[in-house]
Enzyme design. Structure first.
Site, PDB file in Angstrom:
ATOM      1  N   LYS A  15       0.756  -1.199  -0.022  1.00  0.00           N
ATOM      2  CA  LYS A  15      -0.047  -0.041   0.144  1.00  0.00           C
ATOM      3  C   LYS A  15       0.764   1.220   0.127  1.00  0.00           C
ATOM      4  O   LYS A  15       1.964   1.024   0.180  1.00  0.00           O
ATOM      5  CB  LYS A  15      -0.837  -0.100   1.091  1.00  0.00           C
ATOM      6  CG  LYS A  15      -2.014  -1.151   0.988  1.00  0.00           C
ATOM      7  CD  LYS A  15      -2.894  -1.028   2.260  1.00  0.00           C
ATOM      8  CE  LYS A  15      -4.119  -2.065   2.284  1.00  0.00           C
ATOM      9  NZ  LYS A  15      -5.053  -1.958   3.329  1.00  0.00           N
TER      10      LYS A  15
ATOM     11  N   TYR B 291     -12.578  -1.889  -3.688  1.00  0.00           N
ATOM     12  CA  TYR B 291     -13.022  -1.916  -2.200  1.00  0.00           C
ATOM     13  C   TYR B 291     -14.655  -1.909  -2.308  1.00  0.00           C
ATOM     14  O   TYR B 291     -15.308  -1.622  -1.038  1.00  0.00           O
ATOM     15  CB  TYR B 291     -12.434  -0.911  -1.098  1.00  0.00           C
ATOM     16  CG  TYR B 291     -10.824  -1.350  -0.842  1.00  0.00           C
ATOM     17  CD1 TYR B 291     -10.960  -2.404  -0.005  1.00  0.00           C
ATOM     18  CD2 TYR B 291      -9.872  -0.527  -1.147  1.00  0.00           C
ATOM     19  CE1 TYR B 291      -9.458  -2.970   0.420  1.00  0.00           C
ATOM     20  CE2 TYR B 291      -8.725  -0.989  -0.846  1.00  0.00           C
ATOM     21  CZ  TYR B 291      -8.270  -1.869  -0.205  1.00  0.00           C
ATOM     22  OH  TYR B 291      -7.161  -2.518   0.290  1.00  0.00           O
TER      23      TYR B 291
ATOM     24  N   ASN C  15      -1.957   0.199   6.686  1.00  0.00           N
ATOM     25  CA  ASN C  15      -1.523  -0.933   7.249  1.00  0.00           C
ATOM     26  C   ASN C  15      -0.660  -1.778   6.127  1.00  0.00           C
ATOM     27  O   ASN C  15      -0.524  -3.110   6.257  1.00  0.00           O
ATOM     28  CB  ASN C  15      -2.537  -1.873   7.899  1.00  0.00           C
ATOM     29  CG  ASN C  15      -3.646  -2.217   6.896  1.00  0.00           C
ATOM     30  OD1 ASN C  15      -3.712  -1.610   5.434  1.00  0.00           O
ATOM     31  ND2 ASN C  15      -4.739  -2.660   7.224  1.00  0.00           N
TER      32      ASN C  15
ATOM     33  N   HIS D 151      -2.187  -5.180   1.450  1.00  0.00           N
ATOM     34  CA  HIS D 151      -3.580  -6.038   1.221  1.00  0.00           C
ATOM     35  C   HIS D 151      -3.135  -7.432   0.898  1.00  0.00           C
ATOM     36  O   HIS D 151      -2.244  -7.698   0.382  1.00  0.00           O
ATOM     37  CB  HIS D 151      -4.197  -5.159   0.097  1.00  0.00           C
ATOM     38  CG  HIS D 151      -5.439  -6.013  -0.350  1.00  0.00           C
ATOM     39  ND1 HIS D 151      -6.789  -6.063   0.216  1.00  0.00           N
ATOM     40  CD2 HIS D 151      -5.384  -6.999  -1.403  1.00  0.00           C
ATOM     41  CE1 HIS D 151      -7.451  -7.027  -0.457  1.00  0.00           C
ATOM     42  NE2 HIS D 151      -6.804  -7.484  -1.233  1.00  0.00           N
TER      43      HIS D 151
ATOM     44  N   GLU E 283      -9.470 -10.380  -7.756  1.00  0.00           N
ATOM     45  CA  GLU E 283      -8.476  -9.510  -7.510  1.00  0.00           C
ATOM     46  C   GLU E 283      -7.160  -9.456  -8.455  1.00  0.00           C
ATOM     47  O   GLU E 283      -6.827  -8.237  -8.773  1.00  0.00           O
ATOM     48  CB  GLU E 283      -7.906  -9.384  -5.919  1.00  0.00           C
ATOM     49  CG  GLU E 283      -9.225  -9.117  -5.306  1.00  0.00           C
ATOM     50  CD  GLU E 283      -9.092  -8.963  -3.733  1.00  0.00           C
ATOM     51  OE1 GLU E 283      -7.803  -9.275  -3.422  1.00  0.00           O
ATOM     52  OE2 GLU E 283      -9.877  -8.649  -2.955  1.00  0.00           O
TER      53      GLU E 283
HETATM   54  N1  UDP Z   1      -9.739  -0.296   7.334  1.00  0.00           N
HETATM   55  C1  UDP Z   1      -9.862   0.838   8.028  1.00  0.00           C
HETATM   56  N2  UDP Z   1     -10.511   0.908   9.402  1.00  0.00           N
HETATM   57  C2  UDP Z   1     -11.131  -0.261   9.821  1.00  0.00           C
HETATM   58  C3  UDP Z   1     -11.163  -1.507   9.147  1.00  0.00           C
HETATM   59  C4  UDP Z   1     -10.435  -1.246   7.892  1.00  0.00           C
HETATM   60  O1  UDP Z   1      -9.292   1.712   7.653  1.00  0.00           O
HETATM   61  O2  UDP Z   1     -11.705  -0.221  10.841  1.00  0.00           O
HETATM   62  C5  UDP Z   1      -8.946  -0.281   6.239  1.00  0.00           C
HETATM   63  C6  UDP Z   1      -7.632  -1.039   6.069  1.00  0.00           C
HETATM   64  O3  UDP Z   1      -6.577  -0.536   5.556  1.00  0.00           O
HETATM   65  C7  UDP Z   1      -7.955  -2.492   5.731  1.00  0.00           C
HETATM   66  C8  UDP Z   1      -8.934  -2.294   4.606  1.00  0.00           C
HETATM   67  O4  UDP Z   1      -9.851  -1.103   5.185  1.00  0.00           O
HETATM   68  O5  UDP Z   1      -6.814  -3.153   5.219  1.00  0.00           O
HETATM   69  C9  UDP Z   1      -9.705  -3.373   4.272  1.00  0.00           C
HETATM   70  O6  UDP Z   1     -10.387  -3.810   5.407  1.00  0.00           O
HETATM   71  P1  UDP Z   1     -10.705  -5.409   5.711  1.00  0.00           P
HETATM   72  O7  UDP Z   1     -11.711  -5.489   6.862  1.00  0.00           O
HETATM   73  O8  UDP Z   1     -10.974  -6.155   4.337  1.00  0.00           O
HETATM   74  O9  UDP Z   1      -9.069  -5.752   6.377  1.00  0.00           O
HETATM   75  P2  UDP Z   1      -7.998  -6.636   5.886  1.00  0.00           P
HETATM   76  O10 UDP Z   1      -8.534  -7.640   4.792  1.00  0.00           O
HETATM   77  O11 UDP Z   1      -7.202  -5.632   4.758  1.00  0.00           O
HETATM   78  O12 UDP Z   1      -7.179  -7.050   6.778  1.00  0.00           O
HETATM   79 MG    MG Z   2     -10.143  -7.514   3.176  1.00  0.00          MG
END
Ligand code: UDP
Ligand code: MG
Length: 139
Positions: free
Chosen positions: A9, A49, A112, A115, A126
């Site tokens: 990212k 997303y 974070n 992805h 994807e």
């Molecule tokens: N995210 C965020 N706040 C939250 C949850 C998710 O900003 O409370 C962002 C974060 O960058 C995350 C992305 O949205 O990686 C997608 O969320 P997901 O729940 O799919 O998490 P991941 O699969 O990336 O662990």
């Molecule tokens: Mg996810």
């Protein structure tokens, strides 16, 4: 062998952590089958997303994912999807296990570092989102 999609990212690319993250993934046993650097438009990030559209963090997420370059890649391993989820750790680096990519390199729950696809079905969608047939040998 199966495949999954990872994206380094904008926070990690901008901070110069891409090389270390790539080395970490290779060291964890993944083979890189496709890779590029690109920058997403708001429309592209919004579509990627789409499942999170109704979530409160959606706007911020799209803004963040369009804020700089990203490095999407196709990674191959035995059980690639669950294995990569294990290697990257929990969404929030504060909750991610010791030694995971997010624990080591992520700034926050939003910014974070990486992805990873969450199912084989989504991995296929994807991978096709970022890579044309010609760009993904063996798929
Ligand atoms: N995210 C965020 N706040 C939250 C949850 C998710 O900003 O409370 C962002 C974060 O960058 C995350 C992305 O949205 O990686 C997608 O969320 P997901 O729940 O799919 O998490 P991941 O699969 O990336 O662990
Ligand atoms: Mg996810």
């Amino acid at each position: 062998m199966s495949q999954t999609l990872a994206i380094i990212k904008p926070d990690a690319v901008e901070a110069g952590k891409a090389g270390k993250i790539l080395a970490h993934l290779e060291h964890a046993g993944f083979t890189v089958r496709a890779l590029k650097m690109t920058r997403l438009s708001a429309e592209q990030a919004g579509a990627f997303y789409e499942v999170h559209r109704e979530r409160p963090f959606y706007g911020e997420l799209v803004e963040f994912m369009t804020s700089g370059a990203v490095i999407p890649m196709v990674l191959e391993a035995d059980g690639a999807v669950p294995r990569l989820r294990e290697v990257i750790g929990a969404t929030d680096p504060a909750e991610a296990a010791e030694g995971t990519v997010r624990r080591l390199y992520a700034e926050s729950k939003g910014r974070n570092a990486i992805h990873a696809s969450d199912s084989d079905e989504n991995a296929a969608v994807e991978i096709a989102f970022f890579f044309s047939r010609m760009e993904r040998p063996g798929l």
